[in-house]
Design a protein around this motif. Structure first.
Motif, short mmCIF file in Angstrom:
data_model
loop_
_atom_site.label_atom_id
_atom_site.label_comp_id
_atom_site.label_asym_id
_atom_site.label_seq_id
_atom_site.Cartn_x
_atom_site.Cartn_y
_atom_site.Cartn_z
N ALA A 232 0.81 -1.06 0.15
CA ALA A 232 0.08 0.02 -0.06
C ALA A 232 0.93 1.44 0.07
CB ALA A 232 -0.82 -0.08 1.37
N LEU A 233 2.10 1.14 0.70
CA LEU A 233 2.90 2.48 0.80
C LEU A 233 3.41 2.72 -0.32
CD1 LEU A 233 4.41 4.58 2.43
CD2 LEU A 233 6.18 2.71 3.04
N VAL A 234 4.08 1.52 -0.98
CA VAL A 234 4.65 1.67 -2.37
C VAL A 234 3.57 2.13 -3.54
CG1 VAL A 234 5.77 0.51 -4.38
CG2 VAL A 234 6.56 0.02 -1.91
N GLY A 235 2.48 1.53 -3.41
CA GLY A 235 1.54 1.72 -4.67
C GLY A 235 0.90 3.08 -4.38
N VAL A 236 0.51 3.75 -3.16
CA VAL A 236 0.18 5.12 -3.06
C VAL A 236 1.27 6.06 -3.29
CG1 VAL A 236 0.64 5.45 -0.60
CG2 VAL A 236 -1.33 6.51 -1.72
N LEU A 237 2.35 5.81 -2.98
CA LEU A 237 3.52 6.77 -3.25
C LEU A 237 3.58 6.92 -4.96
CD1 LEU A 237 6.00 6.13 -0.59
CD2 LEU A 237 4.52 8.29 -0.94
N ALA A 238 3.80 5.79 -5.46
CA ALA A 238 4.05 5.67 -6.94
C ALA A 238 2.70 6.40 -7.65
CB ALA A 238 4.07 4.32 -7.49
N GLY A 239 1.35 5.92 -7.15
CA GLY A 239 0.64 6.58 -8.02
C GLY A 239 0.19 8.10 -7.93
N PHE A 240 0.63 8.56 -6.41
CA PHE A 240 0.18 9.93 -6.26
C PHE A 240 1.29 10.89 -6.67
CE2 PHE A 240 0.06 13.58 -3.47
CZ PHE A 240 -1.55 13.92 -3.61
N ILE A 241 2.46 10.39 -6.34
CA ILE A 241 3.47 11.35 -6.74
C ILE A 241 4.23 11.31 -8.32
CG2 ILE A 241 5.90 11.83 -6.02
CD1 ILE A 241 5.49 11.16 -3.44
N GLY B 218 5.91 10.55 -11.94
CA GLY B 218 7.07 10.94 -12.36
C GLY B 218 8.18 9.71 -12.21
N ARG B 219 9.08 10.13 -11.83
CA ARG B 219 10.56 9.56 -11.79
C ARG B 219 10.35 8.43 -10.53
NH1 ARG B 219 16.30 12.09 -12.09
NH2 ARG B 219 15.37 12.40 -14.25
N LEU B 220 9.79 9.00 -9.49
CA LEU B 220 9.49 7.95 -8.45
C LEU B 220 8.66 6.92 -8.72
CD1 LEU B 220 9.89 7.34 -5.44
CD2 LEU B 220 8.04 8.61 -4.85
N ASP B 221 7.56 6.99 -9.53
CA ASP B 221 6.77 6.16 -10.09
C ASP B 221 7.49 5.21 -10.68
OD1 ASP B 221 4.48 4.65 -10.83
OD2 ASP B 221 3.95 6.01 -12.23
N SER B 222 8.39 5.58 -11.65
CA SER B 222 9.09 4.76 -12.60
C SER B 222 9.99 3.83 -11.93
CB SER B 222 9.83 5.51 -13.66
OG SER B 222 8.98 6.23 -14.49
N ILE B 223 10.70 4.51 -10.67
CA ILE B 223 11.69 3.48 -10.11
C ILE B 223 11.08 2.55 -8.99
CG2 ILE B 223 13.22 3.77 -8.00
CD1 ILE B 223 13.97 6.46 -9.04
N LEU B 224 9.85 3.02 -8.71
CA LEU B 224 9.07 1.94 -7.82
C LEU B 224 8.28 0.82 -8.46
CD1 LEU B 224 7.42 4.37 -5.28
CD2 LEU B 224 9.27 3.06 -4.91
N MET B 225 8.08 1.22 -9.73
CA MET B 225 7.45 0.08 -10.52
C MET B 225 8.42 -0.97 -11.17
SD MET B 225 4.19 0.37 -10.33
CE MET B 225 4.55 0.49 -8.69
N VAL C 133 -0.63 -6.13 -4.05
CA VAL C 133 -0.95 -5.03 -3.56
C VAL C 133 -0.49 -3.42 -4.22
CG1 VAL C 133 -1.39 -3.87 -1.33
CG2 VAL C 133 -1.51 -6.40 -1.55
N ALA C 134 0.75 -3.57 -4.29
CA ALA C 134 1.39 -2.30 -4.70
C ALA C 134 0.76 -1.95 -6.18
CB ALA C 134 3.11 -2.57 -4.82
N ARG C 135 0.68 -2.77 -7.00
CA ARG C 135 0.21 -2.55 -8.33
C ARG C 135 -1.19 -2.08 -8.31
NH1 ARG C 135 3.86 -4.19 -12.63
NH2 ARG C 135 1.95 -4.44 -14.02
N LEU C 136 -2.09 -2.74 -7.42
CA LEU C 136 -3.42 -2.55 -7.21
C LEU C 136 -3.61 -1.20 -6.48
CD1 LEU C 136 -4.75 -5.89 -6.00
CD2 LEU C 136 -5.39 -5.02 -8.29
N VAL C 137 -2.90 -0.68 -5.62
CA VAL C 137 -3.11 0.36 -5.04
C VAL C 137 -2.68 1.93 -5.94
CG1 VAL C 137 -2.29 1.91 -3.11
CG2 VAL C 137 -3.01 -0.47 -2.66
#
Length: 301
Positions: free
Chosen positions: A103-112, A114-121, A176-180
């Protein structure tokens, strides 16, 4: 009824209409209650499940030994309760930790984004690409003393239990990360999130108060479904001798102890195997029921 007019009440009604899910939930509740009550049941019966008695080896089911005894004279019924307590504890705690990380990874990637999303995904994709069971076997076999862990901790009886929880939590968060993330991308474009942003809500408040609560449905469903898989992983690792170590019982290491006795005492393998099967199937049915109950499209049916 007033409760049925609320979203939670309607979701509960839909869940109750899923008979297999409701029966599975009752069955899991019964298993959990028996496992938690194991020490009191043993005290009431006057039996120590860790005590060996070579004069009572392979006793058949009786009034004294409800499911008989194993190869060293321990009561099988009480060991199943103790094993269930550990197996279910590992599965539930690891699933909750995985959901928290995902949930933490998913919400940060989806909300922020940009580059953070690319790195986390890309990190998520890398973990998904790893062969999970061989990875768990390798990590479970690591000597923690070479990682700087003290000798007293390394020799702890419950170290294997904590290690399995941590390993599964660190590798099982990707779903969960991808769903969130997908839910966050949808929610942050909704009017109520835009209104909160216009009113000056901080990004942290938006994520915690507006996005994550509304993304709870996929998190709950994915977590419930993952518990059954984790029960299997724990059982496989224990069966291979890399999971929960004796004298602590788990359904997996009970199967390990019974594998050489399968022809002489098949019931020793039947009971833990049957409970693993029942628990995994029940968690999957509950997950299916929750998926139907929490589906927002069901409100329009």
């Amino acid at each position: 009824m007033a409760g049925a007019r609320t979203p939670a009440g309607r979701a509960w009604q839909r869940f109750c209409s899923h008979r297999l899910a409701l029966a599975s939930l009752v069955l899991l509740g019964l298993l959990a209650a028996l496992a938690l009550a194991g020490p009191w049941i043993a005290q009431w019966r006057g039996i120590d499940p860790t005590l060996t008695d070579l004069l009572a080896r392979f006793e058949p089911p009786s009034a004294r030994y409800w499911l008989g005894t194993d190869d060293v004279g321990r009561d099988v019924f009480q060991r199943l309760l103790d094993g269930g307590r550990i197996s279910l504890l590992v599965a539930v705690v690891a699933a909750l930790l995985s959901a928290l990380i995902g949930a933490l990874v998913g919400v940060l990637a989806g909300f922020i984004g940009g580059r953070l999303d690319s790195i986390l995904m890309r990190l998520t994709d890398s973990v998904i690409a790893l062969p999970l069971l061989p990875l768990l076997i390798v990590l479970a076999a690591v000597d923690v003393r070479k990682l700087g862990v003290s000798e007293s901790v390394a020799q702890s009886d419950l170290l294997s239990l904590y290690r399995i929880i941590i390993i599964v939590a660190l590798t099982g968060w990707t779903t969960v990360a991808r769903l969130v993330r997908a839910e966050t991308l949808s929610l942050k474009a909704r009017d109520f999130v835009r209104a909160a942003t216009a009113l000056g809500a901080s990004p942290l408040r938006l994520m915690l108060r507006h996005i994550l609560p509304n993304a709870a449905s996929p998190i709950v469903v994915a977590t419930t479904l993952s518990v059954g898989n984790i029960v299997l992983f724990e059982s496989v690792l224990s069966f291979l001798g890399l999971g929960v170590q004796p004298p602590h019982a788990s359904w997996g290491n009970m199967l390990t102890g019974a594998q050489e006795l399968i022809w002489n005492a098949p019931l020793l393998a039947l009971w833990p195997g049957l409970l693993i099967f029942i628990a995994v199937i029940a968690f999957n049915f509950v997950g299916d029921g929750l998926q139907d109950a929490l589906d927002p499209r069901a409100e329009r049916r």
